[in-house]
Motif scaffolding. Structure first.
Motif, mmCIF file in Angstrom:
data_model
loop_
_atom_site.group_PDB
_atom_site.id
_atom_site.type_symbol
_atom_site.label_atom_id
_atom_site.label_comp_id
_atom_site.label_asym_id
_atom_site.label_seq_id
_atom_site.Cartn_x
_atom_site.Cartn_y
_atom_site.Cartn_z
ATOM 1 N N THR A 21 -15.998 30.987 -1.711
ATOM 2 C CA THR A 21 -16.314 32.408 -1.571
ATOM 3 C C THR A 21 -15.638 32.989 -0.331
ATOM 4 O O THR A 21 -15.045 34.073 -0.378
ATOM 5 C CB THR A 21 -17.837 32.622 -1.503
ATOM 6 O OG1 THR A 21 -18.431 32.059 -2.672
ATOM 7 C CG2 THR A 21 -18.191 34.089 -1.392
ATOM 8 N N VAL A 25 -12.727 36.101 -0.163
ATOM 9 C CA VAL A 25 -12.804 37.300 0.680
ATOM 10 C C VAL A 25 -11.628 37.355 1.645
ATOM 11 O O VAL A 25 -10.994 38.404 1.810
ATOM 12 C CB VAL A 25 -14.150 37.354 1.440
ATOM 13 C CG1 VAL A 25 -14.158 38.479 2.457
ATOM 14 C CG2 VAL A 25 -15.305 37.500 0.463
ATOM 15 N N LYS A 36 -16.799 45.810 1.539
ATOM 16 C CA LYS A 36 -18.201 46.045 1.893
ATOM 17 C C LYS A 36 -19.124 44.911 1.453
ATOM 18 O O LYS A 36 -20.139 44.657 2.093
ATOM 19 C CB LYS A 36 -18.697 47.361 1.263
ATOM 20 C CG LYS A 36 -17.934 48.576 1.732
ATOM 21 C CD LYS A 36 -18.075 48.766 3.219
ATOM 22 C CE LYS A 36 -17.321 49.998 3.691
ATOM 23 N NZ LYS A 36 -17.253 50.092 5.129
ATOM 24 N N SER A 37 -18.807 44.233 0.332
ATOM 25 C CA SER A 37 -19.696 43.171 -0.137
ATOM 26 C C SER A 37 -18.976 42.241 -1.096
ATOM 27 O O SER A 37 -17.912 42.571 -1.632
ATOM 28 C CB SER A 37 -20.931 43.757 -0.829
ATOM 29 O OG SER A 37 -20.559 44.395 -2.035
ATOM 30 N N VAL A 38 -19.579 41.073 -1.292
ATOM 31 C CA VAL A 38 -19.091 40.118 -2.274
ATOM 32 C C VAL A 38 -20.295 39.634 -3.078
ATOM 33 O O VAL A 38 -21.364 39.379 -2.523
ATOM 34 C CB VAL A 38 -18.331 38.943 -1.619
ATOM 35 C CG1 VAL A 38 -19.211 38.163 -0.663
ATOM 36 C CG2 VAL A 38 -17.738 38.023 -2.677
ATOM 37 N N TYR A 39 -20.128 39.564 -4.395
ATOM 38 C CA TYR A 39 -21.178 39.117 -5.298
ATOM 39 C C TYR A 39 -20.643 37.911 -6.063
ATOM 40 O O TYR A 39 -19.595 37.988 -6.708
ATOM 41 C CB TYR A 39 -21.538 40.241 -6.276
ATOM 42 C CG TYR A 39 -22.384 39.809 -7.448
ATOM 43 C CD1 TYR A 39 -23.734 39.525 -7.287
ATOM 44 C CD2 TYR A 39 -21.835 39.686 -8.719
ATOM 45 C CE1 TYR A 39 -24.509 39.129 -8.360
ATOM 46 C CE2 TYR A 39 -22.601 39.293 -9.798
ATOM 47 C CZ TYR A 39 -23.940 39.015 -9.610
ATOM 48 O OH TYR A 39 -24.697 38.618 -10.679
ATOM 49 N N ILE A 61 -15.708 41.638 -5.585
ATOM 50 C CA ILE A 61 -15.570 42.163 -4.233
ATOM 51 C C ILE A 61 -15.568 43.687 -4.310
ATOM 52 O O ILE A 61 -14.801 44.278 -5.063
ATOM 53 C CB ILE A 61 -14.285 41.634 -3.565
ATOM 54 C CG1 ILE A 61 -14.428 40.111 -3.370
ATOM 55 C CG2 ILE A 61 -14.011 42.343 -2.253
ATOM 56 C CD1 ILE A 61 -13.243 39.450 -2.750
ATOM 57 N N SER A 62 -16.469 44.300 -3.536
ATOM 58 C CA SER A 62 -16.589 45.754 -3.502
ATOM 59 C C SER A 62 -15.958 46.293 -2.227
ATOM 60 O O SER A 62 -16.174 45.742 -1.148
ATOM 61 C CB SER A 62 -18.066 46.159 -3.536
ATOM 62 O OG SER A 62 -18.691 45.634 -4.678
#
Length: 66
Positions: A21, A25, A36-39, A61-62
């Motif tokens: 992960t 990123v 801003k975020s990773v799911y 990834i957002s």
């Protein structure tokens, strides 16, 4: 108002799902700004005998678009 875009990335690691992960990123950040975020959508692994040889993640990834 902000606009958020989401991309999907596949990554792998011989260490762990967490490391895979982080690699996803880090690699995305080379060309994508304002992450801003990773799911973590999915996790899988390759196995050889009794040992896991590779950890794989499918992440979303957002990031914010200006």
């Amino acid at each position: 108002m902000s606009i958020i875009k989401v991309i999907e990335i596949l990554a792998n690691s011989t260490e762990s799902w967490e490391d895979a992960t982080k690699k996803a990123v880090k690699h995305a950040a080379k060309t994508v700004k304002n992450i801003k975020s990773v799911y973590v959508k999915e996790q899988s692994a390759l196995v050889n005998g009794e040992n896991i040889t590779e950890f794989r993640v499918n992440v979303k990834i957002s990031f914010e678009i200006n």
